[in-house]
Write a protein that holds these residues in place. Sequence first.
Motif, PDB file in Angstrom:
ATOM      1  N   ARG A 298       0.966  12.062 -10.046  1.00 45.61           N
ATOM      2  CA  ARG A 298       0.264  13.403  -9.961  1.00 45.61           C
ATOM      3  C   ARG A 298       1.364  14.299 -10.034  1.00 45.61           C
ATOM      4  O   ARG A 298       1.234  15.417 -10.763  1.00 45.61           O
ATOM      5  N   LEU A 299       2.417  14.212  -9.506  1.00 40.34           N
ATOM      6  CA  LEU A 299       3.747  15.178  -9.869  1.00 40.34           C
ATOM      7  C   LEU A 299       4.092  15.289 -11.231  1.00 40.34           C
ATOM      8  O   LEU A 299       4.105  16.683 -11.847  1.00 40.34           O
TER       9      LEU A 299
ATOM     10  N   ALA B 256       0.989  -1.074   0.032  1.00 34.75           N
ATOM     11  CA  ALA B 256      -0.130  -0.013  -0.131  1.00 34.75           C
ATOM     12  C   ALA B 256       0.597   1.187  -0.062  1.00 34.75           C
ATOM     13  O   ALA B 256       0.558   2.229  -0.798  1.00 34.75           O
ATOM     14  N   ALA B 257       1.918   1.211   0.856  1.00 35.46           N
ATOM     15  CA  ALA B 257       2.755   2.433   0.785  1.00 35.46           C
ATOM     16  C   ALA B 257       3.528   2.551  -0.409  1.00 35.46           C
ATOM     17  O   ALA B 257       3.720   3.925  -1.099  1.00 35.46           O
ATOM     18  N   LEU B 258       3.900   1.599  -1.228  1.00 36.30           N
ATOM     19  CA  LEU B 258       4.508   1.705  -2.544  1.00 36.30           C
ATOM     20  C   LEU B 258       3.425   2.263  -3.493  1.00 36.30           C
ATOM     21  O   LEU B 258       3.878   3.168  -4.373  1.00 36.30           O
ATOM     22  N   ALA B 259       2.333   1.793  -3.541  1.00 36.16           N
ATOM     23  CA  ALA B 259       1.066   2.132  -4.136  1.00 36.16           C
ATOM     24  C   ALA B 259       0.789   3.698  -4.126  1.00 36.16           C
ATOM     25  O   ALA B 259       0.733   4.459  -5.155  1.00 36.16           O
ATOM     26  N   ASP B 260       1.019   4.067  -2.894  1.00 33.24           N
ATOM     27  CA  ASP B 260       0.599   5.567  -2.609  1.00 33.24           C
ATOM     28  C   ASP B 260       1.871   6.389  -3.170  1.00 33.24           C
ATOM     29  O   ASP B 260       1.668   7.507  -3.706  1.00 33.24           O
ATOM     30  N   ALA B 261       2.946   5.896  -2.963  1.00 33.95           N
ATOM     31  CA  ALA B 261       4.115   6.589  -3.482  1.00 33.95           C
ATOM     32  C   ALA B 261       3.984   6.990  -4.962  1.00 33.95           C
ATOM     33  O   ALA B 261       4.521   7.938  -5.806  1.00 33.95           O
TER      34      ALA B 261
END
Length: 242
Positions: free
Chosen positions: A172-173, A161-166
């Motif tokens: 987006r950036l 999940a953390a990798l997906a968020d990153a």
Amino acid sequence: MLKIFATLARGAAARACEDLIDQNALPLLDQQIREAAAALDGSRRALAHAVAQEGADAKHEAALAARLADLEQRAVAALAGGREDLATEAAEAIAGLEAEIEGLRAARAAFSSEVEALRRTVREGGRQLAELERGRRLAEAAEAVRRLRTRRGEGVPGAAAALADAQATLRRLRERQARETAVAEALAVIDAAEPAGVAERLEAAGFGPRTKPSAAGVMERLRAKAAGTPTAGTPNAGTPAA
């Protein structure tokens, strides 16, 4: 009930011991290999002493055999010279030497078999130690890979999940940066399409009078001055101004 609690306590202690061993498997393996290497080194030293002793026994046997041969020769000469008393004394010494040589040969035979068994043990120990060293290097490499994967987040709860968020944040950036680049390019096109922009481009292409000084115009004026020829809009250097 107490028996069940005691069994559970022993099970928990056994599991804790296994966990401790698993967490310190590499240091434990290193120490065990060091102890095995020290034991093997002791076996090699013992083998070296045994081989040296075997060589010393062989030399001693050869010396006894030489003494025996010398005594026999002298005893025969004594008999030939009529000295049976000396020959009898020599015979007793010869019998003692023969018994000593026979005992030494029996001891050497038994000792030689033990030395050969020790040689086999040392060779097998060296082979096993080499296998342990190779296995230890492989285990160390595997542990390094495991730590790397742990640092990268693999196998850690919530890491996916953390990798997906990153990745979403990075996406987006990049999209925002792409939009800003597109806006900047559009503004440049709009600015170029303005009348002032069109006039500047026409002037740069050589159509119409120049509104800004250029290096070429300055050079033309300088050459005219150098030749003494007045340029348009410049009074002649030799004619006074009205």
